[in-house]
Design a protein around this motif. Sequence first.
Motif, short mmCIF file in Angstrom:
data_model
loop_
_atom_site.label_atom_id
_atom_site.label_comp_id
_atom_site.label_asym_id
_atom_site.label_seq_id
_atom_site.Cartn_x
_atom_site.Cartn_y
_atom_site.Cartn_z
N GLU A 43 -61.14 -47.36 27.06
CA GLU A 43 -60.57 -46.06 26.75
C GLU A 43 -59.08 -45.98 27.09
N ASP A 44 -58.42 -47.13 27.26
CA ASP A 44 -57.00 -47.10 27.64
C ASP A 44 -56.21 -46.26 26.63
N PRO A 45 -55.52 -45.19 27.06
CA PRO A 45 -54.87 -44.28 26.10
C PRO A 45 -53.82 -44.99 25.24
N ALA A 46 -53.04 -45.91 25.84
CA ALA A 46 -52.01 -46.59 25.04
C ALA A 46 -52.68 -47.46 23.96
N SER A 47 -53.75 -48.18 24.36
CA SER A 47 -54.44 -49.03 23.39
C SER A 47 -55.04 -48.17 22.27
N LYS A 48 -55.62 -47.03 22.66
CA LYS A 48 -56.23 -46.15 21.65
C LYS A 48 -55.18 -45.68 20.65
N SER A 49 -54.00 -45.38 21.18
CA SER A 49 -52.95 -44.88 20.30
C SER A 49 -52.44 -46.01 19.37
N TYR A 50 -52.30 -47.24 19.90
CA TYR A 50 -51.89 -48.37 19.04
C TYR A 50 -52.94 -48.60 17.95
N ASP A 73 -67.26 -51.43 29.87
CA ASP A 73 -68.11 -52.33 30.66
C ASP A 73 -68.96 -53.25 29.77
N THR A 74 -68.58 -53.38 28.50
CA THR A 74 -69.32 -54.29 27.61
C THR A 74 -69.27 -55.71 28.20
N GLN A 98 -57.84 -55.71 20.33
CA GLN A 98 -56.72 -55.04 20.99
C GLN A 98 -56.62 -55.46 22.45
N LEU A 99 -55.40 -55.84 22.84
CA LEU A 99 -55.13 -56.20 24.24
C LEU A 99 -54.45 -55.03 24.94
N PRO A 100 -54.54 -54.89 26.24
CA PRO A 100 -55.27 -55.75 27.16
C PRO A 100 -56.77 -55.49 27.14
N LEU A 101 -57.53 -56.50 27.52
CA LEU A 101 -58.98 -56.35 27.66
C LEU A 101 -59.31 -56.03 29.12
N PRO A 102 -60.47 -55.44 29.38
CA PRO A 102 -60.85 -55.17 30.78
C PRO A 102 -60.84 -56.46 31.60
N ALA A 103 -60.66 -56.31 32.91
CA ALA A 103 -60.43 -57.46 33.80
C ALA A 103 -61.58 -58.47 33.78
#
Length: 290
Positions: A43-50, A73-74, A98-103
Amino acid sequence: MQARILDGKAIAAEVRAEWAQHAAEVHKQRGRAPSLAVVLVGEDPASKSYVRGKRKAAAEMGILSRDVDLPADTPEAALRDEVDKLNADPAIDAILVQLPLPAHVNADALLERIQPAKDADGFHPVNLGRMLLGQDCLLPCTPAGVMEILGRSQIKTQGTEVVIVGRSRTVGRPLANMLSAKSESANATVTLCHSATIDLAKHCRQADILIAAAGQARIITADMIKPGATVIDVGIHRIGTTPKGRPKLCGDVDFDTAKEVASAITPVPGGVGPMTIAMLMRNTVLAARK
Ligand code: NDP
Protein backbone atom coordinates in the motif's frame (compact mmCIF):
# COMPACT_ATOMS: atom_id res chain seq x y z
CA MET A 1 21.59 33.62 -18.48
CA GLN A 2 18.16 31.98 -18.21
CA ALA A 3 18.21 28.33 -19.14
CA ARG A 4 15.95 26.77 -21.75
CA ILE A 5 13.50 24.59 -19.86
CA LEU A 6 13.45 21.08 -21.30
CA ASP A 7 9.77 20.24 -21.06
CA GLY A 8 9.70 16.51 -20.33
CA LYS A 9 5.92 16.52 -20.21
CA ALA A 10 5.65 17.85 -23.77
CA ILE A 11 8.38 15.52 -25.06
CA ALA A 12 6.71 12.56 -23.34
CA ALA A 13 3.38 13.51 -24.94
CA GLU A 14 5.10 13.45 -28.34
CA VAL A 15 6.64 10.02 -27.64
CA ARG A 16 3.35 8.66 -26.35
CA ALA A 17 1.46 9.86 -29.41
CA GLU A 18 3.97 8.08 -31.67
CA TRP A 19 3.85 4.86 -29.69
CA ALA A 20 0.06 4.98 -29.44
CA GLN A 21 0.12 4.73 -33.24
CA HIS A 22 2.48 1.75 -33.09
CA ALA A 23 0.17 0.19 -30.49
CA ALA A 24 -2.77 0.65 -32.85
CA GLU A 25 -0.80 -1.03 -35.65
CA VAL A 26 -0.04 -4.02 -33.42
CA HIS A 27 -3.70 -4.18 -32.45
CA LYS A 28 -4.76 -4.13 -36.11
CA GLN A 29 -2.23 -6.71 -37.23
CA ARG A 30 -2.88 -9.33 -34.60
CA GLY A 31 -6.39 -8.38 -33.43
CA ARG A 32 -5.30 -7.71 -29.86
CA ALA A 33 -3.90 -4.58 -28.23
CA PRO A 34 -0.48 -4.65 -26.52
CA SER A 35 -0.91 -5.56 -22.88
CA LEU A 36 0.97 -4.74 -19.70
CA ALA A 37 0.53 -6.48 -16.35
CA VAL A 38 1.32 -4.11 -13.48
CA VAL A 39 2.06 -5.91 -10.22
CA LEU A 40 1.71 -3.80 -7.08
CA VAL A 41 2.55 -5.37 -3.73
CA GLY A 42 1.40 -3.44 -0.67
CA GLU A 43 0.00 0.00 0.00
CA ASP A 44 3.00 2.35 -0.33
CA PRO A 45 1.37 5.69 -1.33
CA ALA A 46 4.18 6.72 -3.70
CA SER A 47 4.12 3.32 -5.44
CA LYS A 48 0.32 3.47 -5.72
CA SER A 49 0.54 6.88 -7.30
CA TYR A 50 3.23 5.76 -9.82
CA VAL A 51 1.16 2.69 -10.70
CA ARG A 52 -1.95 4.84 -11.20
CA GLY A 53 0.04 7.03 -13.62
CA LYS A 54 1.26 3.99 -15.55
CA ARG A 55 -2.18 2.44 -15.84
CA LYS A 56 -3.67 5.76 -16.95
CA ALA A 57 -0.96 6.24 -19.59
CA ALA A 58 -1.58 2.72 -20.89
CA ALA A 59 -5.33 3.34 -21.20
CA GLU A 60 -4.74 6.61 -23.06
CA MET A 61 -2.45 4.88 -25.55
CA GLY A 62 -4.65 1.92 -26.40
CA ILE A 63 -2.57 -0.46 -24.28
CA LEU A 64 -4.42 -2.93 -22.10
CA SER A 65 -3.25 -3.01 -18.52
CA ARG A 66 -3.98 -5.80 -16.12
CA ASP A 67 -3.95 -4.83 -12.45
CA VAL A 68 -2.35 -7.36 -10.13
CA ASP A 69 -2.69 -5.79 -6.67
CA LEU A 70 -1.48 -7.95 -3.82
CA PRO A 71 -1.26 -7.40 -0.05
CA ALA A 72 2.09 -6.43 1.48
CA ASP A 73 2.37 -9.75 3.32
CA THR A 74 2.04 -11.88 0.18
CA PRO A 75 4.58 -14.70 0.59
CA GLU A 76 7.53 -14.66 -1.78
CA ALA A 77 6.53 -18.03 -3.22
CA ALA A 78 3.09 -16.66 -4.13
CA LEU A 79 4.73 -13.71 -5.90
CA ARG A 80 6.94 -16.08 -7.85
CA ASP A 81 3.83 -18.06 -8.88
CA GLU A 82 2.15 -14.83 -9.97
CA VAL A 83 5.11 -13.91 -12.18
CA ASP A 84 5.21 -17.45 -13.60
CA LYS A 85 1.53 -17.24 -14.49
CA LEU A 86 2.01 -13.91 -16.25
CA ASN A 87 5.07 -15.28 -18.08
CA ALA A 88 3.00 -18.18 -19.37
CA ASP A 89 -0.08 -16.09 -20.23
CA PRO A 90 -0.19 -15.43 -23.99
CA ALA A 91 -2.56 -12.49 -23.38
CA ILE A 92 0.21 -10.61 -21.53
CA ASP A 93 3.01 -9.00 -23.53
CA ALA A 94 4.88 -7.19 -20.77
CA ILE A 95 5.18 -7.38 -17.01
CA LEU A 96 6.09 -4.67 -14.55
CA VAL A 97 6.70 -5.32 -10.86
CA GLN A 98 6.54 -1.99 -9.05
CA LEU A 99 9.53 -1.31 -6.80
CA PRO A 100 10.27 -1.15 -3.93
CA LEU A 101 8.99 -4.54 -2.82
CA PRO A 102 8.35 -5.38 0.86
CA ALA A 103 11.49 -6.31 2.80
CA HIS A 104 10.71 -10.05 2.91
CA VAL A 105 10.89 -10.30 -0.90
CA ASN A 106 14.14 -10.79 -2.80
CA ALA A 107 13.54 -8.17 -5.49
CA ASP A 108 16.49 -9.22 -7.69
CA ALA A 109 15.31 -12.84 -7.78
CA LEU A 110 11.74 -11.83 -8.59
CA LEU A 111 12.77 -9.46 -11.39
CA GLU A 112 15.03 -12.16 -12.81
CA ARG A 113 12.06 -14.48 -12.95
CA ILE A 114 10.29 -12.26 -15.48
CA GLN A 115 10.85 -13.53 -19.02
CA PRO A 116 13.36 -11.16 -20.68
CA ALA A 117 10.99 -10.74 -23.64
CA LYS A 118 8.27 -9.48 -21.24
CA ASP A 119 10.57 -7.33 -19.11
CA ALA A 120 8.77 -3.96 -19.33
CA ASP A 121 11.24 -2.16 -17.05
CA GLY A 122 14.33 -3.45 -18.86
CA PHE A 123 15.92 -4.52 -15.55
CA HIS A 124 16.45 -8.21 -16.37
CA PRO A 125 20.13 -9.25 -16.50
CA VAL A 126 19.61 -10.54 -20.04
CA ASN A 127 18.35 -7.15 -21.22
CA LEU A 128 21.07 -5.28 -19.32
CA GLY A 129 23.70 -7.63 -20.77
CA ARG A 130 22.34 -7.19 -24.29
CA MET A 131 22.37 -3.42 -23.80
CA LEU A 132 26.03 -3.60 -22.79
CA LEU A 133 26.77 -5.55 -25.96
CA GLY A 134 24.83 -3.10 -28.12
CA GLN A 135 22.26 -5.75 -29.05
CA ASP A 136 18.53 -5.39 -29.53
CA CYS A 137 16.82 -5.37 -26.09
CA LEU A 138 14.26 -3.70 -23.85
CA LEU A 139 16.09 -0.72 -22.34
CA PRO A 140 15.71 0.51 -18.75
CA CYS A 141 13.06 3.23 -18.89
CA THR A 142 14.54 6.18 -16.99
CA PRO A 143 17.94 6.18 -18.73
CA ALA A 144 16.20 5.66 -22.08
CA GLY A 145 13.96 8.63 -21.21
CA VAL A 146 17.00 10.82 -20.53
CA MET A 147 18.49 9.85 -23.91
CA GLU A 148 15.19 10.71 -25.58
CA ILE A 149 15.02 14.15 -23.89
CA LEU A 150 18.56 14.95 -25.07
CA GLY A 151 17.93 13.66 -28.60
CA ARG A 152 14.60 15.37 -29.10
CA SER A 153 15.94 18.64 -27.65
CA GLN A 154 18.82 18.56 -30.19
CA ILE A 155 21.41 18.48 -27.42
CA LYS A 156 24.47 16.83 -28.94
CA THR A 157 26.28 14.34 -26.76
CA GLN A 158 29.02 13.41 -29.24
CA GLY A 159 32.41 14.54 -27.96
CA THR A 160 30.97 16.10 -24.81
CA GLU A 161 31.99 15.58 -21.20
CA VAL A 162 29.06 14.04 -19.35
CA VAL A 163 29.04 13.71 -15.58
CA ILE A 164 26.44 11.46 -13.97
CA VAL A 165 25.98 11.71 -10.21
CA GLY A 166 24.72 8.31 -9.05
CA ARG A 167 25.69 4.80 -10.16
CA SER A 168 22.52 2.83 -9.45
CA ARG A 169 21.72 -0.22 -11.56
CA THR A 170 18.44 1.35 -12.65
CA VAL A 171 19.62 4.85 -13.59
CA GLY A 172 23.27 5.96 -13.44
CA ARG A 173 25.04 2.81 -14.57
CA PRO A 174 22.88 2.00 -17.63
CA LEU A 175 22.80 5.68 -18.58
CA ALA A 176 26.62 5.80 -18.51
CA ASN A 177 26.60 2.83 -20.85
CA MET A 178 24.11 4.41 -23.24
CA LEU A 179 25.92 7.74 -23.36
CA SER A 180 29.33 6.20 -23.95
CA ALA A 181 28.10 3.86 -26.70
CA LYS A 182 29.89 4.08 -30.02
CA SER A 183 27.15 5.85 -31.91
CA GLU A 184 26.51 9.35 -33.22
CA SER A 185 23.63 9.73 -30.79
CA ALA A 186 25.96 8.98 -27.85
CA ASN A 187 29.78 9.11 -28.13
CA ALA A 188 30.15 11.08 -24.89
CA THR A 189 33.04 10.86 -22.44
CA VAL A 190 31.32 9.83 -19.25
CA THR A 191 32.33 10.26 -15.61
CA LEU A 192 30.23 8.33 -13.13
CA CYS A 193 30.24 9.84 -9.63
CA HIS A 194 29.02 8.21 -6.42
CA SER A 195 29.15 8.57 -2.65
CA ALA A 196 32.88 7.81 -2.51
CA THR A 197 33.76 10.42 -5.15
CA ILE A 198 36.24 12.94 -3.82
CA ASP A 199 35.37 16.52 -4.70
CA LEU A 200 32.04 16.00 -6.44
CA ALA A 201 31.81 19.71 -7.26
CA LYS A 202 35.08 19.64 -9.23
CA HIS A 203 33.81 16.78 -11.42
CA CYS A 204 30.41 18.41 -11.91
CA ARG A 205 31.96 21.71 -13.02
CA GLN A 206 33.68 19.90 -15.89
CA ALA A 207 30.42 18.66 -17.33
CA ASP A 208 28.93 19.87 -20.59
CA ILE A 209 25.97 17.70 -19.63
CA LEU A 210 25.40 17.14 -15.92
CA ILE A 211 22.96 14.42 -14.90
CA ALA A 212 21.85 14.27 -11.28
CA ALA A 213 20.61 10.88 -10.09
CA ALA A 214 21.86 10.72 -6.50
CA GLY A 215 18.54 10.69 -4.69
CA GLN A 216 19.64 13.66 -2.53
CA ALA A 217 17.38 16.70 -2.59
CA ARG A 218 19.01 19.78 -4.18
CA ILE A 219 22.52 18.38 -3.82
CA ILE A 220 23.56 20.07 -7.09
CA THR A 221 23.89 23.79 -6.57
CA ALA A 222 24.63 26.56 -9.09
CA ASP A 223 28.32 26.75 -8.15
CA MET A 224 28.72 23.11 -9.28
CA ILE A 225 27.50 23.82 -12.81
CA LYS A 226 29.70 24.97 -15.68
CA PRO A 227 28.11 28.07 -17.25
CA GLY A 228 26.16 27.00 -20.33
CA ALA A 229 25.94 23.32 -19.36
CA THR A 230 22.85 21.18 -19.86
CA VAL A 231 21.44 19.87 -16.57
CA ILE A 232 19.21 16.80 -16.39
CA ASP A 233 17.59 16.19 -13.02
CA VAL A 234 16.45 12.61 -12.42
CA GLY A 235 15.83 12.98 -8.68
CA ILE A 236 12.34 13.18 -7.19
CA HIS A 237 11.72 14.19 -3.58
CA ARG A 238 8.52 14.98 -1.76
CA ILE A 239 9.14 18.09 0.29
CA GLY A 240 5.64 18.95 1.49
CA THR A 241 2.19 19.59 0.15
CA THR A 242 0.94 22.25 -2.29
CA PRO A 243 -1.99 24.52 -1.32
CA LYS A 244 -4.17 22.16 -3.44
CA GLY A 245 -3.10 19.21 -1.29
CA ARG A 246 -0.84 17.66 -3.93
CA PRO A 247 2.69 16.50 -3.05
CA LYS A 248 5.25 19.26 -3.46
CA LEU A 249 8.29 17.93 -5.30
CA CYS A 250 11.88 18.91 -5.92
CA GLY A 251 14.80 17.22 -7.62
CA ASP A 252 18.47 16.60 -6.96
CA VAL A 253 19.22 20.02 -8.46
CA ASP A 254 18.60 23.37 -6.84
CA PHE A 255 16.50 24.43 -9.83
CA ASP A 256 16.04 28.14 -9.04
CA THR A 257 19.75 28.89 -8.89
CA ALA A 258 20.84 26.29 -11.46
CA LYS A 259 18.63 27.75 -14.18
CA GLU A 260 20.60 31.01 -13.97
CA VAL A 261 23.84 29.20 -14.92
CA ALA A 262 22.80 26.31 -17.18
CA SER A 263 21.83 26.73 -20.83
CA ALA A 264 19.15 24.02 -20.61
CA ILE A 265 17.59 22.24 -17.66
CA THR A 266 14.83 19.76 -16.86
CA PRO A 267 12.36 20.77 -14.13
CA VAL A 268 10.97 18.59 -11.35
CA PRO A 269 8.15 17.78 -11.76
CA GLY A 270 7.67 17.74 -15.52
CA GLY A 271 11.15 16.63 -16.59
CA VAL A 272 12.45 13.07 -16.54
CA GLY A 273 9.46 11.59 -14.65
CA PRO A 274 6.95 11.69 -17.54
CA MET A 275 9.60 10.27 -19.86
CA THR A 276 10.02 7.18 -17.69
CA ILE A 277 6.35 6.33 -18.17
CA ALA A 278 6.51 7.04 -21.91
CA MET A 279 9.49 4.64 -22.25
CA LEU A 280 7.63 1.99 -20.27
CA MET A 281 4.81 2.19 -22.81
CA ARG A 282 7.34 2.02 -25.65
CA ASN A 283 8.81 -1.16 -24.12
CA THR A 284 5.31 -2.65 -23.84
CA VAL A 285 4.62 -2.06 -27.52
CA LEU A 286 8.08 -3.36 -28.48
CA ALA A 287 7.45 -6.50 -26.40
CA ALA A 288 4.08 -6.95 -28.13
CA ARG A 289 5.71 -6.62 -31.55
CA LYS A 290 8.04 -9.49 -30.73
P1 NDP B 1 19.85 4.96 -5.57
O1 NDP B 1 19.67 5.33 -4.15
O2 NDP B 1 19.70 3.54 -5.99
O3 NDP B 1 21.29 5.42 -6.05
C1 NDP B 1 21.80 6.68 -5.70
C2 NDP B 1 23.19 6.82 -6.24
O4 NDP B 1 23.67 8.11 -5.91
C3 NDP B 1 24.19 5.83 -5.63
O5 NDP B 1 25.08 5.39 -6.63
C4 NDP B 1 24.92 6.65 -4.58
O6 NDP B 1 26.26 6.26 -4.40
C5 NDP B 1 24.89 8.02 -5.21
N1 NDP B 1 24.96 9.08 -4.20
C6 NDP B 1 24.18 9.20 -3.11
N2 NDP B 1 24.54 10.29 -2.40
C7 NDP B 1 25.58 10.84 -3.07
C8 NDP B 1 26.41 11.98 -2.84
N3 NDP B 1 26.22 12.77 -1.79
N4 NDP B 1 27.38 12.26 -3.73
C9 NDP B 1 27.57 11.47 -4.81
N5 NDP B 1 26.82 10.38 -5.08
C10 NDP B 1 25.84 10.07 -4.21
O7 NDP B 1 18.87 5.90 -6.38
P2 NDP B 1 18.17 5.74 -7.81
O8 NDP B 1 19.19 5.71 -8.88
O9 NDP B 1 17.14 4.69 -7.78
O10 NDP B 1 17.39 7.12 -7.88
C11 NDP B 1 18.03 8.36 -7.84
C12 NDP B 1 16.98 9.46 -7.79
O11 NDP B 1 16.23 9.42 -8.98
C13 NDP B 1 15.96 9.30 -6.66
O12 NDP B 1 15.60 10.61 -6.20
C14 NDP B 1 14.79 8.65 -7.30
O13 NDP B 1 13.57 8.95 -6.66
C15 NDP B 1 14.84 9.26 -8.66
N6 NDP B 1 14.26 8.44 -9.72
C16 NDP B 1 13.47 9.10 -10.60
C17 NDP B 1 12.91 8.42 -11.63
C18 NDP B 1 12.10 9.18 -12.60
O14 NDP B 1 11.32 8.60 -13.32
N7 NDP B 1 12.27 10.50 -12.68
C19 NDP B 1 13.09 6.99 -11.82
C20 NDP B 1 14.04 6.40 -10.89
C21 NDP B 1 14.58 7.12 -9.87
P3 NDP B 1 26.71 4.80 -3.85
O15 NDP B 1 26.54 3.88 -5.02
O16 NDP B 1 28.10 4.98 -3.47
O17 NDP B 1 25.77 4.49 -2.72
